[in-house]
Structures are given as structure tokens and as C-alpha cells.
Write a protein that holds these residues in place. Structure first.
Motif, PDB file in Angstrom:
ATOM      1  N   GLY A 385     -12.206 -27.052 -31.080  1.00 42.14           N
ATOM      2  CA  GLY A 385     -12.571 -27.729 -32.315  1.00 42.14           C
ATOM      3  C   GLY A 385     -13.124 -29.117 -32.113  1.00 42.14           C
ATOM      4  N   ARG A 386     -13.253 -29.595 -30.864  1.00 45.54           N
ATOM      5  CA  ARG A 386     -13.796 -30.914 -30.596  1.00 45.54           C
ATOM      6  C   ARG A 386     -14.843 -30.809 -29.494  1.00 45.54           C
ATOM      7  N   PRO A 387     -15.866 -31.647 -29.530  1.00 42.58           N
ATOM      8  CA  PRO A 387     -16.843 -31.621 -28.440  1.00 42.58           C
ATOM      9  C   PRO A 387     -16.216 -32.154 -27.146  1.00 42.58           C
ATOM     10  N   ALA A 388     -16.585 -31.575 -26.049  1.00 47.38           N
ATOM     11  CA  ALA A 388     -16.097 -32.050 -24.751  1.00 47.38           C
ATOM     12  C   ALA A 388     -16.515 -33.506 -24.565  1.00 47.38           C
ATOM     13  N   GLU A 389     -15.638 -34.289 -23.961  1.00 50.09           N
ATOM     14  CA  GLU A 389     -15.918 -35.713 -23.794  1.00 50.09           C
ATOM     15  C   GLU A 389     -15.294 -36.228 -22.501  1.00 50.09           C
ATOM     16  N   LEU A 390     -15.828 -37.357 -22.022  1.00 47.70           N
ATOM     17  CA  LEU A 390     -15.291 -37.997 -20.840  1.00 47.70           C
ATOM     18  C   LEU A 390     -14.033 -38.775 -21.188  1.00 47.70           C
ATOM     19  N   LEU A 391     -13.059 -38.774 -20.298  1.00 45.89           N
ATOM     20  CA  LEU A 391     -11.874 -39.587 -20.504  1.00 45.89           C
ATOM     21  C   LEU A 391     -12.235 -41.063 -20.334  1.00 45.89           C
ATOM     22  N   PRO A 392     -11.441 -41.976 -20.883  1.00 48.65           N
ATOM     23  CA  PRO A 392     -11.756 -43.411 -20.772  1.00 48.65           C
ATOM     24  C   PRO A 392     -11.877 -43.853 -19.315  1.00 48.65           C
ATOM     25  N   PHE A 393     -12.821 -44.754 -19.086  1.00 46.31           N
ATOM     26  CA  PHE A 393     -13.019 -45.260 -17.728  1.00 46.31           C
ATOM     27  C   PHE A 393     -13.133 -46.787 -17.711  1.00 46.31           C
ATOM     28  N   ASP A 394     -12.630 -47.435 -18.762  1.00 47.55           N
ATOM     29  CA  ASP A 394     -12.728 -48.893 -18.846  1.00 47.55           C
ATOM     30  C   ASP A 394     -11.926 -49.587 -17.746  1.00 47.55           C
ATOM     31  N   ASN A 395     -10.809 -49.011 -17.365  1.00 44.54           N
ATOM     32  CA  ASN A 395      -9.951 -49.624 -16.349  1.00 44.54           C
ATOM     33  C   ASN A 395     -10.181 -49.022 -14.967  1.00 44.54           C
ATOM     34  N   ASN A 396     -11.406 -48.612 -14.715  1.00 43.83           N
ATOM     35  CA  ASN A 396     -11.762 -48.028 -13.420  1.00 43.83           C
ATOM     36  C   ASN A 396     -11.599 -49.080 -12.326  1.00 43.83           C
ATOM     37  N   GLY A 397     -10.764 -48.803 -11.328  1.00 45.18           N
ATOM     38  CA  GLY A 397     -10.575 -49.722 -10.213  1.00 45.18           C
ATOM     39  C   GLY A 397     -11.631 -49.512  -9.143  1.00 45.18           C
ATOM     40  N   PRO A 398     -11.665 -50.380  -8.096  1.00 44.35           N
ATOM     41  CA  PRO A 398     -12.680 -50.258  -7.048  1.00 44.35           C
ATOM     42  C   PRO A 398     -12.413 -49.065  -6.138  1.00 44.35           C
ATOM     43  N   ALA A 399     -13.450 -48.626  -5.454  1.00 46.25           N
ATOM     44  CA  ALA A 399     -13.299 -47.548  -4.478  1.00 46.25           C
ATOM     45  C   ALA A 399     -12.350 -47.996  -3.363  1.00 46.25           C
ATOM     46  N   LEU A 400     -11.691 -47.054  -2.747  1.00 49.78           N
ATOM     47  CA  LEU A 400     -10.774 -47.368  -1.650  1.00 49.78           C
ATOM     48  C   LEU A 400     -11.559 -47.921  -0.459  1.00 49.78           C
TER      49      LEU A 400
END
Length: 492
Positions: A385-400
Motif C-alpha cells: 500500500g506504499r511506494p518503495a522508498e529509501l531509508l533515511p541516510f542523513d546520519n550516514n557516517g564515513p566509509a571504514l
């Protein structure tokens, strides 16, 4: 062509069944000191290069000795040098300018007065075989250009150095030439009756051996062709072996990168898809894993080590195994990622190597999850019943591996009663699309594609297969980067 077994005679091709017998092309070899045809400035200190024509009575161009020394240019074998030089000046042929399809022989012989002279050598199509001569290994190294196909080496040539124990190695000169020209066919020239030495030369690496006083144009022509074909066959066989070894290594790496999930007792369904990029032979650094801990929490991870090669793939295996061990030991979120960064920093081959990572930990009731992103694309969540969407990524940390002491916030995500969660590497979104393939698919394009496929009723492994295949089709062919994608589904 099957590799022939070293024999006890000097007939290389026809009598060993490797090539059909041919009618004699020319007479026996003449003596250089007697001025026979084929002599090409035997006194030149810089060596010489000869094109042996099939027409032994016709005129042949001849360059000066200086030109032969400097360039390995063609020199004539008959006629007055004073008359031939003007003709050569208008049409010089250098070492890299061998006519298309012609074979070139480099003859290394330290006795110009007694070395064999080549009156005429023809390949199976009737084209002349070019001959260059060198009196020592220094001259040979200068004349050994890419257009040389075969080397005729006199085993009586002085060795470049004594063996380590101070004794003389009778095949030292051959071993030196084999190191100097590992991709060239080599014929060993030895004294008549010295069968044991000739056979040993073949065991060391020569393609065949010939007796000095039995040479003639017909025999040498066949021996050259045989040696070239045998070398080609050996190289093809070696490449096949290397290819098999790479395939075995790929299989071992794939088992480490793409393991069987540990989900016993969980109601969640698991599906995964991996497609290696076709721009290289080895797997890249994409990896994933999924495990269920004793408390009922399901942990999933997907990651990508920058670069494409065995070192990066091996590092991906190490990170995946470390993640599984740390997760089963109870670590999660920022603590887990910080420990993985320490593993990467200790195990990577270069300080520039880094890895992106996405981890999710799904609560035992399946309705919520914790999400940590380390420079990685955010997962896709699909719910009825909802369109597929990306999860929040505002708090994306740096790559290892990029920032010492970095932190990776853990975000709480509400999933609901029924959902599908797709984790993927950037290979899925970096394919080209549109006219001229100038744009990338990107996350927005991927979301639109998955929404349409969900509307068509695709789920689980079928959905992942369709997504990867469509991205490849939009790209107009195989993707340059590896693609790894996994999906977890929960139904009431």
C-alpha cells in the motif's frame, strides 16, 4: 598442438608427426668464409639482419654495415655493396618493420667464419624467413625485438658467468637466453652426436635441438616453424592452466564473500544475487552476510571494498568473517563498526584502501530495525500500500578506513508488520542509461525500477534477478562493477 616429447634425433617436425614433410627448398648450407649467398656483413661488430629471398638468383638490397649495426636493418646477401647501398637508402627496413606474416630468426653464433649461411628459408606460404645474426649475447639483446619469432643459439657460445659453486654450466648460455627471451622459441645448436646435451637443452627450456653439421635449408625451415608453434602451444597451455587456477581462486573467494546465511528459527525469508563485473577476471570486494543471534535479532550486512582484485576480495572476506564473529559475540552499531575499521586498517595493503558498509539489526518481533551506514547507499524498504522508498541516510557516517576515531550513529527505523528490505552495493546504481549511455541509473532510477517490478508482482529472488538483469540491459551490456544485492522479507 600437443607438446612433443624430446627425441634423440635432430628432425623436429615431419618425423615427429608435428608437420607434414615438404619437398626440399634449398641446398646445403654454404661456408660464410667462401662468400656463399646469404652472407650479410659477417665482419660487422654490431651484428646483421638478412631477408632471405625465395628467388636466389635475383638481386637483393643491401644496407651498409653501420645501418645494420644501429637499426638491425635488412642487408643483402648477394651483389656489390656499392651498387646495393643506394637501393637500400630509398627503402630501409628496421627491426620493427618485418613484413606482415614473415617469420624472423635471430641466429647467435660466435664464429662468423664457420657459422652456417642461409641461402634460402621459406615458410609454408612461400614467404622468406628473415635472418639476423649476432656474435655474442650483447649483440643478441640489441637485436632481440618484438618481431623476432625464433632464436637459433650455438651452445658452444661462451657462458655469461660461472655457476655459483665455481663450476662451469654447459647450458649457462642457454639459460641466460631463456631469461632474456622468455616468450621466444629457442633452437639449440650443438655438435654432431652430442645428443645428450641437446636433449638436456630441451629439458631446460629449448623447443628443439639441431646438429651443426647436419643443417640444411629444408631442415632448418621446418625446425623454425615447429619451434614457433610449439612455443605458441606451450604458452596457450600455460594460460589455460593459469585460467583454471584463477577460476579455483574465484570459487574460494566467492565462498568467503557470499556465505550461507545463519537464519535458523527466523520467520524472515532471505534472497541474494551476485553478479561479477566482466572487466576483470577476479572477483571484486563486494560482500554480504546475515545471521540470527540467540536473542532472536536478525543482523544483515552488505559492504564493498574499493578496488577490484585478489587483495580487495581477500580483504572483503576478512571483513565479512570479522563482522559475523563480532555480531555473534554481541557487538552492534558504532562499537562493531569501530572494531571493523581497526581490522581494515591492520589488514589493508595500502593506506588508501577503504570499505563502505551497511548494517541492519532487525528486532525479534520484526517490526523495527537499527540502521548504520558507513559511506554506503541506504537500503530500499517496500511495504504493501506504499511506494518503495529509501531509508533515511542523513546520519550516514564515513566509509571504514577514511577517518581515525570516526563514529557511526545508529538510526531506529519502523518497518511494520509486512515488508521487504533490499540492501545493495553501488554496482546496481552506477550502470549507464539513456541515449548514448551518458547518465547513470542512480538511486532514483533504481527506486522507480523496483517500484514497477513490485507492481508486476515480483518478489524475493525473482525480483532481484529481474532488477540485476534490467540494470545490465539498460547499461547496454555487462556492468563494469560487481553487483551484490540481498533481500529480507517478512509476511504476517
Amino acid at each position: 598442438m600437443p607438446a612433443p616429447i624430446p627425441r634423440q634425433r635432430a628432425i623436429p617436425a615431419a618425423e615427429s608427426g608435428q608437420a607434414p614433410a615438404e619437398p626440399a627448398i634449398g641446398g646445403p648450407f654454404g661456408d660464410r668464409s667462401g662468400g656463399s649467398t646469404g652472407d650479410s656483413s659477417g665482419d660487422s661488430p654490431g651484428g646483421s639482419s638478412t631477408t632471405v629471398s625465395g628467388d636466389v638468383d635475383g638481386p637483393r638490397p643491401q644496407d651498409t654495415a653501420d645501418e645494420a649495426t644501429a637499426d638491425g636493418a635488412e642487408t643483402g646477401a648477394k651483389g656489390d655493396p656499392a651498387e646495393a647501398a643506394p637501393r637500400a637508402a630509398h627503402s630501409p627496413v628496421h627491426a620493427h618493420a618485418t613484413p606482415a606474416g614473415h617469420l624472423t630468426l635471430l641466429m647467435i653464433e660466435d664464429d662468423p667464419g664457420g657459422s652456417p649461411v642461409v641461402p634460402e628459408l621459406l615458410d609454408p606460404t612461400g614467404k622468406p624467413i628473415r635472418v639476423r645474426t649476432a656474435r655474442n649475447l650483447t649483440e643478441a639483446e640489441r637485436l632481440l625485438t618484438d618481431d623476432v619469432h625464433c632464436i637459433l643459439l650455438d651452445l658452444a657460445l661462451p657462458a655469461p658467468a660461472r655457476a655459483a659453486d665455481g663450476t662451469d654450466d654447459e647450458l649457462a648460455v642457454l639459460k641466460h637466453v631463456l631469461r632474456l627471451a622468455p616468450h621466444h622459441a629457442v633452437l639449440a645448436l650443438t655438435a654432431s652426436g652430442d645428443t645428450e646435451r641437446g636433449a638436456e637443452a630441451v629439458r631446460v627450456g629449448a623447443q628443439d635441438y639441431l646438429f651443426r653439421d647436419e643443417l640444411d635449408g629444408r631442415l632448418l625451415s621446418r625446425a623454425i616453424r615447429y619451434a614457433v608453434e610449439r612455443k605458441r602451444s606451450d604458452r596457450a597451455e600455460r594460460k589455460l592452466t593459469e585460467s583454471k587456477l584463477r577460476a579455483q581462486e574465484n570459487a574460494r573467494l566467492e565462498r568467503g564473500l557470499l556465505p550461507t546465511p545463519l537464519l535458523e528459527g527466523s520467520p524472515l525469508r532471505f534472497a541474494a544475487r551476485y553478479r561479477p563485473g566482466r572487466s576483470r577476471a577476479l572477483l571484486g570486494g563486494d560482500f554480504y552476510d546475515t545471521v540470527r543471534t540467540p536473542d532472536g535479532t536478525v543482523h544483515a550486512m552488505i559492504g564493498d571494498v574499493c578496488g577490484h582484485g585478489p587483495d580487495e576480495a581477500a580483504l572483503g572476506v576478512e571483513l565479512r568473517i570479522a563482522w559475523r564473529a563480532l555480531t555473534l559475540a554481541g557487538l552492534c552499531g558504532d562499537q562493531l563498526l569501530g572494531t571493523l575499521q581497526q581490522v581494515l586498517e591492520h589488514e589493508r595493503s595500502d593506506d588508501e584502501i577503504f570499505a563502505t558498509l551497511c548494517t541492519v539489526d532487525i528486532a525479534p518481533d520484526g517490526r523495527r530495525a537499527g540502521l548504520c551506514l558507513a559511506g554506503h547507499p541506504s537500503p530500499l524498504l517496500a511495504r504493501p500500500g506504499r511506494p518503495a522508498e529509501l531509508l533515511p541516510f542523513d546520519n550516514n557516517g564515513p566509509a571504514l578506513g577514511l577517518l581515525p576515531g570516526a563514529r557511526w550513529p545508529r538510526m531506529q527505523v519502523e518497518l511494520g508488520a509486512e515488508w521487504s528490505l533490499m540492501l545493495y552495493t553501488d554496482g546496481l546504481i552506477e550502470g549507464r542509461v539513456g541515449e548514448g549511455r551518458r547518465e547513470r541509473l542512480g538511486q532514483e532510477g533504481m527506486v522507480a525500477m523496483v517500484r514497477r517490478q513490485l507492481a508486476e508482482g515480483l518478489r524475493g529472488e525473482e525480483l532481484l534477478r529481474a532488477a540485476v538483469n534490467e540494470v545490465r540491459d539498460l547499461n547496454g551490456g555487462e556492468l563494469t562493477d560487481d553487483v551484490a544485492v540481498l533481500m529480507l522479507d517478512r509476511t504476517p
